[in-house]
Each structure stands twice: as structure tokens, then as C-alpha cells.
Design a protein around this motif. Sequence first.
Motif, PDB file in Angstrom:
ATOM      1  N   GLY A 185       0.816  -1.209   0.000  1.00  0.00           N
ATOM      2  CA  GLY A 185       0.000   0.000   0.000  1.00  0.00           C
ATOM      3  C   GLY A 185       0.851   1.260   0.000  1.00  0.00           C
ATOM      4  O   GLY A 185       2.088   1.195  -0.025  1.00  0.00           O
ATOM      5  N   SER A 186       0.196   2.413   0.023  1.00  0.00           N
ATOM      6  CA  SER A 186       0.929   3.679   0.018  1.00  0.00           C
ATOM      7  C   SER A 186       0.113   4.753   0.721  1.00  0.00           C
ATOM      8  O   SER A 186      -1.112   4.660   0.837  1.00  0.00           O
ATOM      9  CB  SER A 186       1.244   4.121  -1.419  1.00  0.00           C
ATOM     10  OG  SER A 186       0.046   4.393  -2.124  1.00  0.00           O
ATOM     11  N   LEU A 187       0.804   5.774   1.180  1.00  0.00           N
ATOM     12  CA  LEU A 187       0.171   6.934   1.820  1.00  0.00           C
ATOM     13  C   LEU A 187       0.832   8.185   1.263  1.00  0.00           C
ATOM     14  O   LEU A 187       2.058   8.318   1.309  1.00  0.00           O
ATOM     15  CB  LEU A 187       0.349   6.880   3.338  1.00  0.00           C
ATOM     16  CG  LEU A 187      -0.236   8.058   4.129  1.00  0.00           C
ATOM     17  CD1 LEU A 187      -1.762   8.076   4.028  1.00  0.00           C
ATOM     18  CD2 LEU A 187       0.195   7.989   5.590  1.00  0.00           C
ATOM     19  N   SER A 188       0.038   9.088   0.719  1.00  0.00           N
ATOM     20  CA  SER A 188       0.608  10.309   0.137  1.00  0.00           C
ATOM     21  C   SER A 188       0.988  11.297   1.226  1.00  0.00           C
ATOM     22  O   SER A 188       0.547  11.195   2.378  1.00  0.00           O
ATOM     23  CB  SER A 188      -0.410  10.960  -0.817  1.00  0.00           C
ATOM     24  OG  SER A 188      -1.404  11.657  -0.079  1.00  0.00           O
ATOM     25  N   LYS A 189       1.764  12.279   0.861  1.00  0.00           N
ATOM     26  CA  LYS A 189       2.010  13.401   1.759  1.00  0.00           C
ATOM     27  C   LYS A 189       0.719  14.201   1.875  1.00  0.00           C
ATOM     28  O   LYS A 189      -0.265  13.939   1.180  1.00  0.00           O
ATOM     29  CB  LYS A 189       3.154  14.260   1.247  1.00  0.00           C
ATOM     30  CG  LYS A 189       2.811  15.136   0.049  1.00  0.00           C
ATOM     31  CD  LYS A 189       4.006  15.956  -0.391  1.00  0.00           C
ATOM     32  CE  LYS A 189       3.623  16.946  -1.496  1.00  0.00           C
ATOM     33  NZ  LYS A 189       3.443  18.279  -1.062  1.00  0.00           N
ATOM     34  N   VAL A 190       0.706  15.185   2.764  1.00  0.00           N
ATOM     35  CA  VAL A 190      -0.490  16.006   2.968  1.00  0.00           C
ATOM     36  C   VAL A 190      -0.628  17.012   1.826  1.00  0.00           C
ATOM     37  O   VAL A 190       0.334  17.692   1.456  1.00  0.00           O
ATOM     38  CB  VAL A 190      -0.422  16.750   4.318  1.00  0.00           C
ATOM     39  CG1 VAL A 190      -1.608  17.695   4.476  1.00  0.00           C
ATOM     40  CG2 VAL A 190      -0.383  15.748   5.472  1.00  0.00           C
ATOM     41  N   TYR A 191      -1.845  17.082   1.262  1.00  0.00           N
ATOM     42  CA  TYR A 191      -2.147  18.029   0.183  1.00  0.00           C
ATOM     43  C   TYR A 191      -3.314  18.923   0.587  1.00  0.00           C
ATOM     44  O   TYR A 191      -4.242  18.469   1.272  1.00  0.00           O
ATOM     45  CB  TYR A 191      -2.539  17.292  -1.104  1.00  0.00           C
ATOM     46  CG  TYR A 191      -1.386  16.688  -1.846  1.00  0.00           C
ATOM     47  CD1 TYR A 191      -0.733  17.392  -2.859  1.00  0.00           C
ATOM     48  CD2 TYR A 191      -0.934  15.413  -1.544  1.00  0.00           C
ATOM     49  CE1 TYR A 191       0.334  16.839  -3.546  1.00  0.00           C
ATOM     50  CE2 TYR A 191       0.133  14.845  -2.230  1.00  0.00           C
ATOM     51  CZ  TYR A 191       0.758  15.568  -3.232  1.00  0.00           C
ATOM     52  OH  TYR A 191       1.826  15.009  -3.909  1.00  0.00           O
ATOM     53  N   ASN A 192      -3.255  20.174   0.166  1.00  0.00           N
ATOM     54  CA  ASN A 192      -4.451  20.997   0.230  1.00  0.00           C
ATOM     55  C   ASN A 192      -5.466  20.398  -0.727  1.00  0.00           C
ATOM     56  O   ASN A 192      -5.148  20.164  -1.901  1.00  0.00           O
ATOM     57  CB  ASN A 192      -4.148  22.441  -0.161  1.00  0.00           C
ATOM     58  CG  ASN A 192      -3.319  23.163   0.884  1.00  0.00           C
ATOM     59  OD1 ASN A 192      -3.440  22.906   2.081  1.00  0.00           O
ATOM     60  ND2 ASN A 192      -2.452  24.059   0.438  1.00  0.00           N
ATOM     61  N   LEU A 193      -6.665  20.152  -0.235  1.00  0.00           N
ATOM     62  CA  LEU A 193      -7.666  19.463  -1.040  1.00  0.00           C
ATOM     63  C   LEU A 193      -7.900  20.165  -2.373  1.00  0.00           C
ATOM     64  O   LEU A 193      -7.988  19.521  -3.415  1.00  0.00           O
ATOM     65  CB  LEU A 193      -8.971  19.347  -0.241  1.00  0.00           C
ATOM     66  CG  LEU A 193     -10.096  18.537  -0.867  1.00  0.00           C
ATOM     67  CD1 LEU A 193     -10.923  17.853   0.209  1.00  0.00           C
ATOM     68  CD2 LEU A 193     -11.013  19.418  -1.707  1.00  0.00           C
TER      69      LEU A 193
END
Length: 216
Positions: A185-193
Motif C-alpha cells: 500500500g501507500s500513503l501520500s504526503k499532505v495536500y491541500n484538497l
Amino acid sequence: MTRQSFKYMYMVAATALLASCHTASLATYDEHPENKQPVLERPAWPNYDLHDDRSFAAFSHIQTAPQGEGVRLIEDDGSVQTTRTTLYRCKDATYLCYDYHVPDYQDWWFFRQTSGSAIIDADTGDRYVVQGHEHFPLDQCFWIYGQKGETIRLVAKYPPLPLSVKRVQIYEASAEPRRWMSGTGSLSKVYNLDDLRPHPKKQEKEAKQKHPRIIR
């Protein structure tokens, strides 16, 4: 009514108007992304087997992706995804569009969409779990035919996001591995929606910047 009272009422009305405009801008929603019904060339075998690609369902005439749309997500470990992702914030649901480029050297390719994936509110930790993938199965590999050299679009449906959600992470759940497919699996960095949503005007502006005029 005195002049002072009139002035006060005018200020209140102007403030209310500005507040309503601001609320309206926050409440804007996207339209459902275009996603035509593909052609089912053959269904999956009743005894589907992850390790036997002959048992996979096969589809053709897949929705292609708009040129230049989407973000290559950066994962928590710094790696960059090869696919492009766009988030459509609709009123009834949230849609994540995954745009994959089918290699020029092969006219068939298989994919897998995994249940348990989620959009995570980066500020509260709330998880909005995938409800399904339009037109395609969850947790089964499937073949795509006839899209050689094209960028196809797969659309996943999630619960609607409250307007309070401003920053998100995209979580792709892990799955059973097979040959040439790790299942990690993977988890992205935080993005402004809003940075993940479609921005046609922004794309047009960027396109013009990439093709400057020659003036003599």
C-alpha cells in the motif's frame, strides 16, 4: 430613520452580503467526472485466481483522461507515483480519478483496485473509505484491451467530504501480492484538497506559459 441608523443598516447588509458570497464560494462543488461505460469483453471466471491471469475479467473502450489533468502524488517516503490523481468534490460523493498510461509496446495490461483505500482528513484523522470503483471490480485484477499508448481513467467513489475538510492524504490499501505486483500500500504526503481538484483555467494559463509568443 436617522442618517446614522441608515448607515448602520447599510454596513450590516454589506457585511451579510460579503459573508454570503464567501460561503457560496466555499460551497462550490465539482460535476461528476466523465466516465463512460466500458465494454466487458469477457467476465471473470467463477473460480477467479489471482495467480492465473486467464481468470481475470477483460474490458475495452475505457474512459480516457483529459490531457494535463491530475497530480502525480508524492508518497510519505518521498517516492512519486507514475499515475495522475484528480479529486472531484461533488455534493453527493467524492471521486478520485486515477489516470494510467498504457505502454506503447503492449495492447493489453491488467490493473487492480483495492478495498480499504481511503481519503484521510489530515487535521482530524477521519477516514473516508472507498465505496467502489465505477464499472470495475474491487479486489480482483482485470485486463484492459485496445488502449495501447493511451492514458485511461479509473474512477473511485468515496463518501462526500464535509466542507470543513481542507487538507487530505490519499491512502491506498495493501493487498495480496502476486508476480510483478507487490501488493504494498501507500500513503501520500499532505495536500491541500483544492490543489487536487480540477482547475481548467489554471491548466489553460500553464499551457499558455509553456508556449510563449514570438514578437518581432
